[in-house]
Design a protein around this motif. Structure first.
Motif, PDB file in Angstrom:
ATOM      1  N   SER A 109      36.828  42.368  30.402  1.00  0.00           N
ATOM      2  CA  SER A 109      38.187  42.493  30.896  1.00  0.00           C
ATOM      3  C   SER A 109      38.949  43.445  29.972  1.00  0.00           C
ATOM      4  N   SER A 110      40.250  43.300  29.934  1.00  0.00           N
ATOM      5  CA  SER A 110      41.088  44.244  29.187  1.00  0.00           C
ATOM      6  C   SER A 110      42.290  43.525  28.592  1.00  0.00           C
ATOM      7  N   THR A 111      42.792  44.052  27.486  1.00  0.00           N
ATOM      8  CA  THR A 111      44.021  43.517  26.908  1.00  0.00           C
ATOM      9  C   THR A 111      45.231  43.883  27.761  1.00  0.00           C
ATOM     10  N   ALA A 112      45.011  44.593  28.867  1.00  0.00           N
ATOM     11  CA  ALA A 112      46.094  44.864  29.824  1.00  0.00           C
ATOM     12  C   ALA A 112      46.593  43.594  30.498  1.00  0.00           C
ATOM     13  N   VAL A 113      45.896  42.476  30.306  1.00  0.00           N
ATOM     14  CA  VAL A 113      46.375  41.217  30.892  1.00  0.00           C
ATOM     15  C   VAL A 113      47.598  40.673  30.154  1.00  0.00           C
ATOM     16  N   TYR A 114      47.933  41.262  28.998  1.00  0.00           N
ATOM     17  CA  TYR A 114      49.098  40.810  28.241  1.00  0.00           C
ATOM     18  C   TYR A 114      50.333  41.617  28.629  1.00  0.00           C
ATOM     19  N   ALA A 115      51.466  40.937  28.690  1.00  0.00           N
ATOM     20  CA  ALA A 115      52.719  41.603  29.047  1.00  0.00           C
ATOM     21  C   ALA A 115      53.551  41.972  27.820  1.00  0.00           C
ATOM     22  N   ALA A 149      30.064  26.783  32.465  1.00  0.00           N
ATOM     23  CA  ALA A 149      29.318  26.700  31.210  1.00  0.00           C
ATOM     24  C   ALA A 149      28.606  28.016  30.921  1.00  0.00           C
ATOM     25  N   GLY A 150      28.672  28.459  29.685  1.00  0.00           N
ATOM     26  CA  GLY A 150      27.974  29.674  29.283  1.00  0.00           C
ATOM     27  C   GLY A 150      28.673  30.966  29.658  1.00  0.00           C
ATOM     28  N   ALA A 151      29.910  30.880  30.158  1.00  0.00           N
ATOM     29  CA  ALA A 151      30.632  32.079  30.584  1.00  0.00           C
ATOM     30  C   ALA A 151      31.669  32.471  29.533  1.00  0.00           C
ATOM     31  N   SER A 152      31.766  33.766  29.259  1.00  0.00           N
ATOM     32  CA  SER A 152      32.738  34.287  28.305  1.00  0.00           C
ATOM     33  C   SER A 152      33.365  35.557  28.839  1.00  0.00           C
ATOM     34  N   THR A 153      34.616  35.776  28.468  1.00  0.00           N
ATOM     35  CA  THR A 153      35.326  37.012  28.781  1.00  0.00           C
ATOM     36  C   THR A 153      35.602  37.757  27.482  1.00  0.00           C
ATOM     37  N   LEU A 154      35.354  39.058  27.493  1.00  0.00           N
ATOM     38  CA  LEU A 154      35.683  39.924  26.363  1.00  0.00           C
ATOM     39  C   LEU A 154      36.762  40.889  26.818  1.00  0.00           C
ATOM     40  N   ARG A 155      37.977  40.701  26.298  1.00  0.00           N
ATOM     41  CA  ARG A 155      39.088  41.603  26.621  1.00  0.00           C
ATOM     42  C   ARG A 155      39.084  42.766  25.631  1.00  0.00           C
ATOM     43  N   LEU A 156      38.750  43.939  26.125  1.00  0.00           N
ATOM     44  CA  LEU A 156      38.677  45.121  25.271  1.00  0.00           C
ATOM     45  C   LEU A 156      40.004  45.858  25.263  1.00  0.00           C
ATOM     46  N   SER A 157      40.334  46.441  24.126  1.00  0.00           N
ATOM     47  CA  SER A 157      41.470  47.356  24.057  1.00  0.00           C
ATOM     48  C   SER A 157      40.987  48.743  24.493  1.00  0.00           C
TER      49      SER A 157
END
Length: 275
Positions: A109-115, A149-157
């Protein structure tokens, strides 16, 4: 790979810049890798098997193995609009998980999820309340993994590296920049973070992937010009500081270390002839 049992291949959906580097890295370690792309490339790294799969239309998904060791979703849309984003990230991710089961899933994912936009620090505990369509769609896609279970999200800049040199072009054309915090991660470090998370036995559901040094746009552009031997330009008018600052402490705490911990170490090799 300690965190991934070898019950089938690691499926890398979206084997472009970051995904392709990840696939090559895993194959080099002896992991079976299946790389999915809309169009097959002319060459693939040794040890990587490639398949033409369109996650938007679903074409090619029926040919996937029913079981995989892990799914890594790091695809990018052809167009930058809400329809394209939703078709890929929400519908495409759902189609992939329905077509191929895996005990481990990594979603990029992306750090664009932050406002946040006034210089605040953000981390995994910061509420994500995106305003722009890209962040809203990515946040909706992230929710498909909630409770799995076993799922992860990596929010990249912001990604940079070979072929991703728009900031250098801005600097060398005299753009003074703005008083806006920027966060970035080299494409090699992004691929390395994904490989690292796959190797963890019990990763957390969420990590932020960024280098160690958020920096103001004006600072980075000024350093690029100075390093390239150009004269400084007039500073932009004073104004409020914008943007956000991304903490990578949680990912660092797992043992991940970026090869390019700040923009200086990452951009210096890119400032070669012809840039």
């Amino acid at each position: 790979m300690a965190g991934v049992g070898q019950a089938g291949p690691v499926v890398v959906a979206g084997a472009g810049d970051v995904g392709g580097r990840l696939a090559a890295r895993l194959a080099g370690e002896g992991t079976e890798v299946l790389a999915l792309r809309r169009r097959l490339p002319g060459q693939v790294p040794d040890g990587v098997r490639a398949m033409a799969v369109d996650l938007v239309s679903g074409q090619g998904l029926a040919a996937l193995p029913r079981q995989a060791a892990a799914l890594v979703f790091c695809a990018a849309p052809d167009q930058r609009d809400e329809t394209a984003y939703r078709a890929l990230y929400v519908d495409g991710l759902a189609r992939l998980m329905a077509a191929c089961e895996a005990p481990r899933i990594l979603f990029v994912s992306s750090t664009a999820v932050y406002a946040q936009h006034r210089g605040e620090w953000v981390d995994e505990r910061t509420p994500a309340s995106p305003v722009a369509f890209n962040g809203r769609v990515l946040r909706q896609a992230e929710r498909l993994l909630d409770g799995r279970a076993g799922a992860s999200t990596l929010r990249l800049s912001g990604l940079y590296g070979p072929g991703r040199t728009s900031l250098i072009r801005r600097a060398l054309t005299g753009d003074p920049g703005s008083r806006r915090w920027g966060n970035r991660i080299h494409v090699e470090d992004a691929a390395g973070a994904l490989a690292h998370l796959l190797a963890l036995e019990t990763p957390a559901p969420l990590y932020l992937g960024s280098d160690d040094l958020p920096a103001l746009d004006t600072e980075v552009l000024a350093w690029l010009r100075e390093t390239a031997g150009q004269l400084p330009v007039e500073a932009p008018a004073e104004g409020p500081i914008q943007g956000r600052r991304v903490r990578n402490a949680a990912l660092r705490a797992t043992g991940w270390q970026p090869a390019y911990p700040d923009y200086r170490s990452g951009y210096r090799p890119l400032l070669g002839p012809g840039v």
